[in-house]
Write a protein that holds these residues in place. Structure first.
Motif, PDB file in Angstrom:
ATOM      1  N   THR A  28      -8.913 -52.299 -79.931  1.00  0.00           N
ATOM      2  CA  THR A  28      -8.455 -53.680 -80.109  1.00  0.00           C
ATOM      3  C   THR A  28      -7.809 -54.220 -78.846  1.00  0.00           C
ATOM      4  OG1 THR A  28      -8.047 -53.151 -82.441  1.00  0.00           O
ATOM      5  CG2 THR A  28      -7.101 -55.187 -81.605  1.00  0.00           C
ATOM      6  N   LYS A  31     -10.789 -54.692 -76.175  1.00  0.00           N
ATOM      7  CA  LYS A  31     -11.715 -55.770 -76.523  1.00  0.00           C
ATOM      8  C   LYS A  31     -11.022 -57.124 -76.682  1.00  0.00           C
ATOM      9  CE  LYS A  31     -15.577 -53.383 -76.952  1.00  0.00           C
ATOM     10  NZ  LYS A  31     -16.815 -53.661 -76.182  1.00  0.00           N
ATOM     11  N   LYS A  32      -9.720 -57.103 -76.888  1.00  0.00           N
ATOM     12  CA  LYS A  32      -8.948 -58.344 -77.082  1.00  0.00           C
ATOM     13  C   LYS A  32      -9.433 -59.126 -78.315  1.00  0.00           C
ATOM     14  CE  LYS A  32      -6.646 -58.122 -73.058  1.00  0.00           C
ATOM     15  NZ  LYS A  32      -7.143 -56.839 -72.570  1.00  0.00           N
ATOM     16  N   GLU A  33      -9.855 -58.394 -79.344  1.00  0.00           N
ATOM     17  CA  GLU A  33     -10.322 -59.032 -80.580  1.00  0.00           C
ATOM     18  C   GLU A  33      -9.719 -58.298 -81.777  1.00  0.00           C
ATOM     19  OE1 GLU A  33     -14.507 -59.417 -80.845  1.00  0.00           O
ATOM     20  OE2 GLU A  33     -14.753 -60.264 -78.835  1.00  0.00           O
ATOM     21  N   PRO A  34      -8.945 -59.000 -82.618  1.00  0.00           N
ATOM     22  CA  PRO A  34      -8.300 -58.338 -83.765  1.00  0.00           C
ATOM     23  C   PRO A  34      -9.274 -57.824 -84.817  1.00  0.00           C
ATOM     24  CG  PRO A  34      -7.248 -60.459 -83.247  1.00  0.00           C
ATOM     25  CD  PRO A  34      -8.516 -60.402 -82.461  1.00  0.00           C
ATOM     26  N   LYS A  35     -10.519 -58.286 -84.794  1.00  0.00           N
ATOM     27  CA  LYS A  35     -11.463 -57.867 -85.828  1.00  0.00           C
ATOM     28  C   LYS A  35     -11.747 -56.368 -85.781  1.00  0.00           C
ATOM     29  CE  LYS A  35     -15.680 -58.779 -83.163  1.00  0.00           C
ATOM     30  NZ  LYS A  35     -16.959 -59.546 -83.116  1.00  0.00           N
ATOM     31  N   TYR A  36     -11.484 -55.729 -84.646  1.00  0.00           N
ATOM     32  CA  TYR A  36     -11.744 -54.298 -84.543  1.00  0.00           C
ATOM     33  C   TYR A  36     -10.733 -53.462 -85.322  1.00  0.00           C
ATOM     34  CZ  TYR A  36     -15.308 -55.154 -81.026  1.00  0.00           C
ATOM     35  OH  TYR A  36     -16.446 -55.563 -80.376  1.00  0.00           O
ATOM     36  N   TRP A  37      -9.676 -54.114 -85.813  1.00  0.00           N
ATOM     37  CA  TRP A  37      -8.755 -53.396 -86.691  1.00  0.00           C
ATOM     38  C   TRP A  37      -9.436 -52.998 -88.004  1.00  0.00           C
ATOM     39  CZ3 TRP A  37      -4.576 -50.924 -85.506  1.00  0.00           C
ATOM     40  CH2 TRP A  37      -3.766 -51.346 -84.448  1.00  0.00           C
ATOM     41  N   HIS A  86     -17.439 -49.798 -73.212  1.00  0.00           N
ATOM     42  CA  HIS A  86     -16.706 -50.845 -72.474  1.00  0.00           C
ATOM     43  C   HIS A  86     -16.368 -50.359 -71.070  1.00  0.00           C
ATOM     44  CE1 HIS A  86     -13.197 -53.297 -71.284  1.00  0.00           C
ATOM     45  NE2 HIS A  86     -13.823 -54.252 -71.940  1.00  0.00           N
TER      46      HIS A  86
END
Length: 364
Positions: A28, A31-37, A86
């Motif tokens: 998270t 990637k700087k995206e909370p959806k990966y939680w 990444h």
């Protein structure tokens, strides 16, 4: 349920969950995206397995397979895939003691300002924790990924050690299994770090996916305990030659199969493709390729020795007219022979042999 069994079962699975959550946190943050939680929801499978194991197995393990290890792989492997794909280019310029120095300075300033009352102490602890987390976040991504790989493999070995064993596996077999896991984990870590650190590999997205796929395939040997356990035969009746061979050398055949098809064989194929097709050469790549060739050759030699030895045993028994029974279950065959001998002894006692009649002595 024993207290130590319950404690070991819960503590080990808690370590698995915490480590997988750290992996999700790093994904998270990168990637700087909370959806990966949402990857953290995979831990629900491990929680479900814990409840079922405590209810039906009283916390103990299963025969030949460890569901906790397998579900831990499901929880952590996706995070490591995303981190490796990444692979940020942040420069690792942090000194080894930089984090400790910064935290200790902040610690000193906060303790001087908040030395009055309980509220100041609580605020000081919270601020110190925030500073420590912020310092950890500044560590470069490559160091984080390598650390997760290392702790992942170490936790696999330690977790298998701490997990309660079932009634089918002994302590001696568990110690052998753990020693094998240590060497296996070292080879897998070397394969992942050595191949993925090559610059030409990092530029090829398909190569990265192929290497990670082989790495994931090699991890599937950890939930299985067949390397130290014999399958055994269900009866002492005569069986076919392949069944007898598998019965007698099940653990050895499993080790050979793992080396040829799960670990050293696939590793050799990947490294050969890197050198033969992509023209990637370095000293360590050549050395470990030669090492894989040597291991595969020795395993094939071991397979030939086992086959010839078993063939000689079968031929020797067939010449003597003996029935080839599985040597893994000697008790049943021994009981059958003992029962047959006992019946013969009963018949011998019931019908004793007739003594030769002696001629009567003449009176003198």
């Amino acid at each position: 349920m024993e207290l130590m069994v319950l404690l070991n079962a819960l503590v080990t699975r808690l370590l698995f969950v915490l480590h997988s959550l750290i992996g999700v946190w790093r994904v998270t943050a990168v990637k700087k995206e909370p959806k990966y939680w949402l990857l953290a929801l995979l831990n629900l499978l491990l929680c479900l397995e814990t409840g079922l194991t405590l209810k039906f197995k009283q916390g103990r393990g299963y025969k030949w397979f460890s569901p906790a290890i397998f579900l831990y792989l499901i929880c952590i492997v996706p995070s490591l895939w995303l981190l490796e794909i990444h692979h940020g280019t942040q420069y690792c310029g942090n000194e080894p003691g930089a984090v400790q120095v910064n935290v200790s300075n902040q610690d000193f300033n906060q303790s001087r300002d908040s030395s009055h009352g309980n509220e100041g102490t609580d605020h000081h602890i919270i601020q110190t924790a925030k500073v420590f987390v912020n310092q950890l976040s500044t560590i470069c991504e490559t160091v984080w990924t390598l650390a997760l790989h290392q702790t992942f493999l170490l936790l696999l070995v330690v977790g298998r050690w701490l997990l309660p064993i079932g009634v089918e596996i002994t302590r001696d077999q568990l110690s052998q299994l753990l020693l094998m896991f240590v060497g296996t984990a070292a080879d897998i870590l070397e394969f992942a770090s050595e191949t993925l650190d090559i610059e030409d590999v990092r530029k090829n997205y398909a190569l990265i996916n192929a290497i990670l796929a082989v790495w994931t395939w090699s991890m599937l040997q950890f939930p299985l305990d067949l390397a130290v356990q014999h399958i055994g035969c269900k009866s002492s009746a005569p069986a076919r030659i392949p069944s007898l061979l598998l019965c007698r050398y099940s653990a050895e055949l499993w080790n050979i199969g793992v080396s040829l098809f799960i670990q050293d064989g696939p590793f050799f194929i990947v490294r050969s493709i890197l050198m033969g097709h992509f023209r990637i050469f370095n000293q360590m790549l050549v050395f470990f390729t030669a090492k894989n060739i040597l291991v595969v050759t020795l395993q094939l030699y071991r397979l030939a020795v086992i086959t010839l030895d078993f063939r000689a045993t079968v031929l020797q028994k067939s010449r003597k007219g003996e029935v080839c029974c599985c040597p893994c279950e000697p008790y049943e065959a021994r009981a059958h022979v003992a029962g047959h001998q006992e019946n013969e002894m009963k018949e011998f006692v019931a019908f004793p042999p007739k003594e030769e009649s002696q001629a009567p002595l003449e009176d003198h």
